[in-house]
Structures are given as C-alpha cells and as structure tokens.
Design a protein around this motif. Sequence first.
Motif, PDB file in Angstrom:
ATOM      1  N   GLU A  11     -16.531  20.557   8.144  1.00 33.36           N
ATOM      2  CA  GLU A  11     -15.566  19.475   7.915  1.00 33.36           C
ATOM      3  C   GLU A  11     -15.073  18.843   9.205  1.00 33.36           C
ATOM      4  O   GLU A  11     -14.893  17.624   9.283  1.00 33.36           O
ATOM      5  CB  GLU A  11     -14.366  20.008   7.117  1.00 33.36           C
ATOM      6  N   HIS A  12     -14.845  19.647  10.240  1.00 32.11           N
ATOM      7  CA  HIS A  12     -14.192  19.137  11.457  1.00 32.11           C
ATOM      8  C   HIS A  12     -15.086  19.147  12.688  1.00 32.11           C
ATOM      9  O   HIS A  12     -14.666  18.695  13.749  1.00 32.11           O
ATOM     10  CB  HIS A  12     -12.938  19.955  11.747  1.00 32.11           C
ATOM     11  N   GLY A  13     -16.310  19.669  12.540  1.00 34.06           N
ATOM     12  CA  GLY A  13     -17.175  19.803  13.704  1.00 34.06           C
ATOM     13  C   GLY A  13     -17.482  18.500  14.406  1.00 34.06           C
ATOM     14  O   GLY A  13     -17.504  18.439  15.646  1.00 34.06           O
ATOM     15  N   ASP A  14     -17.706  17.425  13.653  1.00 27.93           N
ATOM     16  CA  ASP A  14     -18.016  16.133  14.280  1.00 27.93           C
ATOM     17  C   ASP A  14     -16.831  15.623  15.083  1.00 27.93           C
ATOM     18  O   ASP A  14     -17.004  15.069  16.180  1.00 27.93           O
ATOM     19  CB  ASP A  14     -18.418  15.106  13.216  1.00 27.93           C
ATOM     20  N   PHE A  15     -15.627  15.767  14.545  1.00 27.36           N
ATOM     21  CA  PHE A  15     -14.430  15.296  15.240  1.00 27.36           C
ATOM     22  C   PHE A  15     -14.197  16.107  16.512  1.00 27.36           C
ATOM     23  O   PHE A  15     -13.867  15.547  17.566  1.00 27.36           O
ATOM     24  CB  PHE A  15     -13.220  15.400  14.310  1.00 27.36           C
ATOM     25  N   LEU A  16     -14.367  17.425  16.420  1.00 23.70           N
ATOM     26  CA  LEU A  16     -14.125  18.293  17.572  1.00 23.70           C
ATOM     27  C   LEU A  16     -15.248  18.206  18.595  1.00 23.70           C
ATOM     28  O   LEU A  16     -15.007  18.401  19.795  1.00 23.70           O
ATOM     29  CB  LEU A  16     -13.969  19.745  17.104  1.00 23.70           C
ATOM     30  N   VAL A  65     -10.291  18.814  22.460  1.00 30.12           N
ATOM     31  CA  VAL A  65      -9.371  18.019  21.649  1.00 30.12           C
ATOM     32  C   VAL A  65      -8.157  18.877  21.319  1.00 30.12           C
ATOM     33  O   VAL A  65      -8.283  19.960  20.752  1.00 30.12           O
ATOM     34  CB  VAL A  65     -10.049  17.534  20.351  1.00 30.12           C
ATOM     35  N   TRP A  66      -6.985  18.394  21.655  1.00 28.80           N
ATOM     36  CA  TRP A  66      -5.764  19.187  21.502  1.00 28.80           C
ATOM     37  C   TRP A  66      -5.232  19.218  20.078  1.00 28.80           C
ATOM     38  O   TRP A  66      -4.507  20.139  19.711  1.00 28.80           O
ATOM     39  CB  TRP A  66      -4.671  18.653  22.421  1.00 28.80           C
ATOM     40  N   CYS A  67      -5.569  18.215  19.247  1.00 31.28           N
ATOM     41  CA  CYS A  67      -4.835  18.076  17.983  1.00 31.28           C
ATOM     42  C   CYS A  67      -5.519  17.074  17.058  1.00 31.28           C
ATOM     43  O   CYS A  67      -6.393  16.315  17.498  1.00 31.28           O
ATOM     44  CB  CYS A  67      -3.414  17.617  18.276  1.00 31.28           C
ATOM     45  N   PRO A  68      -5.103  17.026  15.782  1.00 33.87           N
ATOM     46  CA  PRO A  68      -5.674  16.041  14.853  1.00 33.87           C
ATOM     47  C   PRO A  68      -5.446  14.596  15.279  1.00 33.87           C
ATOM     48  O   PRO A  68      -6.178  13.706  14.841  1.00 33.87           O
ATOM     49  CB  PRO A  68      -4.950  16.351  13.532  1.00 33.87           C
ATOM     50  N   GLU A  73      -8.493   7.020  11.991  1.00 33.97           N
ATOM     51  CA  GLU A  73      -8.257   6.758  10.575  1.00 33.97           C
ATOM     52  C   GLU A  73      -8.505   7.972   9.695  1.00 33.97           C
ATOM     53  O   GLU A  73      -8.489   7.878   8.470  1.00 33.97           O
ATOM     54  CB  GLU A  73      -9.146   5.592  10.103  1.00 33.97           C
ATOM     55  N   GLN A  74      -8.747   9.122  10.296  1.00 32.09           N
ATOM     56  CA  GLN A  74      -9.075  10.312   9.508  1.00 32.09           C
ATOM     57  C   GLN A  74      -7.820  10.983   8.947  1.00 32.09           C
ATOM     58  O   GLN A  74      -6.730  10.842   9.488  1.00 32.09           O
ATOM     59  CB  GLN A  74      -9.841  11.323  10.369  1.00 32.09           C
ATOM     60  N   GLU A  75      -8.019  11.695   7.854  1.00 33.94           N
ATOM     61  CA  GLU A  75      -7.012  12.616   7.342  1.00 33.94           C
ATOM     62  C   GLU A  75      -7.495  14.033   7.616  1.00 33.94           C
ATOM     63  O   GLU A  75      -8.676  14.342   7.460  1.00 33.94           O
ATOM     64  CB  GLU A  75      -6.795  12.428   5.839  1.00 33.94           C
ATOM     65  N   TRP A  76      -6.569  14.897   8.041  1.00 27.89           N
ATOM     66  CA  TRP A  76      -6.892  16.293   8.334  1.00 27.89           C
ATOM     67  C   TRP A  76      -5.760  17.126   7.743  1.00 27.89           C
ATOM     68  O   TRP A  76      -4.694  17.253   8.347  1.00 27.89           O
ATOM     69  CB  TRP A  76      -7.006  16.489   9.836  1.00 27.89           C
ATOM     70  N   GLY A  77      -5.988  17.662   6.546  1.00 24.38           N
ATOM     71  CA  GLY A  77      -4.895  18.384   5.884  1.00 24.38           C
ATOM     72  C   GLY A  77      -3.710  17.454   5.690  1.00 24.38           C
ATOM     73  O   GLY A  77      -3.821  16.379   5.101  1.00 24.38           O
ATOM     74  N   GLY A  78      -2.546  17.841   6.208  1.00 32.24           N
ATOM     75  CA  GLY A  78      -1.347  17.033   6.094  1.00 32.24           C
ATOM     76  C   GLY A  78      -1.223  15.954   7.149  1.00 32.24           C
ATOM     77  O   GLY A  78      -0.256  15.189   7.142  1.00 32.24           O
TER      78      GLY A  78
END
Length: 273
Positions: free
Chosen positions: A37-42, A48-51, A248-253
């Motif tokens: 789910e998050h590998g591409d973003f990271l 990367v420090w945060c969402p 523009e992504q959503e990550w959990g909350g």
Amino acid sequence: MIQGPEPEATRRSAGVTESSRASRGWWDRNADDYQIEHGDFLGDDRFVWCPEGLDEAEAALLGPAAGLKGRAVLEIGAGAAQCSRWLAAQGALPVALDLSRRQLQHARRIDQEAEGSAPVPLVQADAAFLPFADGSFDLACSAYGALPFIADTARVQREVRRVLRPGGRWVFSVTHPVRWAFPDEPGPEGLTAGSSYFDRTPYVEQDDRGLAVYVEHHRTLGDRVREIAAAGLRLVDLVEPEWPAWNEQEWGGWSPLRGRLLPGTAVFVCVAE
C-alpha cells in the motif's frame, strides 16, 4: 481462506509486555500489505518523515546531507529500512532496527533486488531495550517507528540518549498529539473533536479473548518534552509539517482535507547533552 472476527476497538490500559507483543504480531501479519500500500510513496531509498511527504533530502533535520558521511546512525522502527538506505547513499553508516521480523525481511528483499549497493545492517530488537553499547552512534532517527506503539516511551528516550555520543542528534516523528482529540477519519467526520486531548488511555484493538492485537499510546506535547528533558536530551526544534499542495493521497486518517486544517505530524529534533 476463513477470516476470524474483526478485532474490537477500545480504550483501555495496556502495559509494556502486552504492547510489545501486540506490535510484533501486528507488524509481522501486516507488513506485506503495508509495503504494497505505501511502498511507492515511501520508495526503496527515500527518507520520508511522514504522510505529509516531508523529505529529509530537503528538510535536513539530521543536518546537511554532506555532513552525514562517515556518521554512525541508528534508525529505530525502520520497517523496510528505506530511510537507512537513503542515509547509506549519503555516505552514512546506518543500522536499521525493528521489532518485526517480517518488516526486516522486506528490507533484505529490497537490498537483494538493488544493484551495486551493500545491504543495510539489520537488527531485530525492541526500541526500549537497545542492544548497543553506550555512545555507539552519532545520530538516531525514527520516522513513525516504534514510539507510537510503546508503553514506556520515557525509557526509549533514555535508551536513545545512552547509545548517542554527546552532541549527537535524535530526530523522531509521531502523530501530532492534538490528533488524539479527533476521530481517526480522513473525511469531514475527522474534523470534530470527540474526546479529551488529555486522555492518555491507550487505543487498543483486541481479539475475542480480550488480548491486544494492536496498541497505540498517546502522549501530549508536554509529555514528550518532559520525557526528552528527563533523558538528558535538549529539544532544539519541533516541526509541524504543513500539507503540501502536490499531495493528494489519503493514508489512514491523513488526508488533504484534514491536513490543510489540522497538524497531522510532530517531528521532534533533539540533541544529546
């Protein structure tokens, strides 16, 4: 495949042992989905420090990238060691520590798939019991790793200070404490405070036997500052990343809607006295 019942979400006490056991099990079970789910973003070798997407390459919270060469760095709650891989590319000497064996297996997979780079040293251990000698590291960092899931975070701060050399920098990011007063929802329902910011009762997901399978612990800003000071560390900056227009992504909350109105992340920048 037959799925068991969904865990029950509640607020109740959860001690050191229960929290550690729950975190190890949860991350071992969910590491695959997390990386998908998050590998591409990271990325495989970004820091990367945060969402919100705050990148160490631009923020330089650990100091200028040119000054990282030859520095011994401990990454706590490293996951698949993406941050450590970026540090190694700057010439640093990182060690990636995580509680989850499955997360570290993903770290090794990424290293094996990479070409022309040495694998990052990996250690499986609890952040509250760091298996290193005093003064082993020049720097320490944690991007949403370990601290949200540990009952005794004051001990973590003391352990980090112990393994840091005097003058060493310790930078960690966590959910901004103010978020605990709001529902963990990315939409409009996450914009209305529904509980007390001062309620430190842990958030627990438990199975049908009442055993915790996921635990998060809340600390107020003041709690964090006091733990830092009591450990012999000096807080030199508190970064509250603003939500960037490109994200523009959503990550959990976390979401653009909430991020443009409420802080989602707090990054504490500390120096060992």
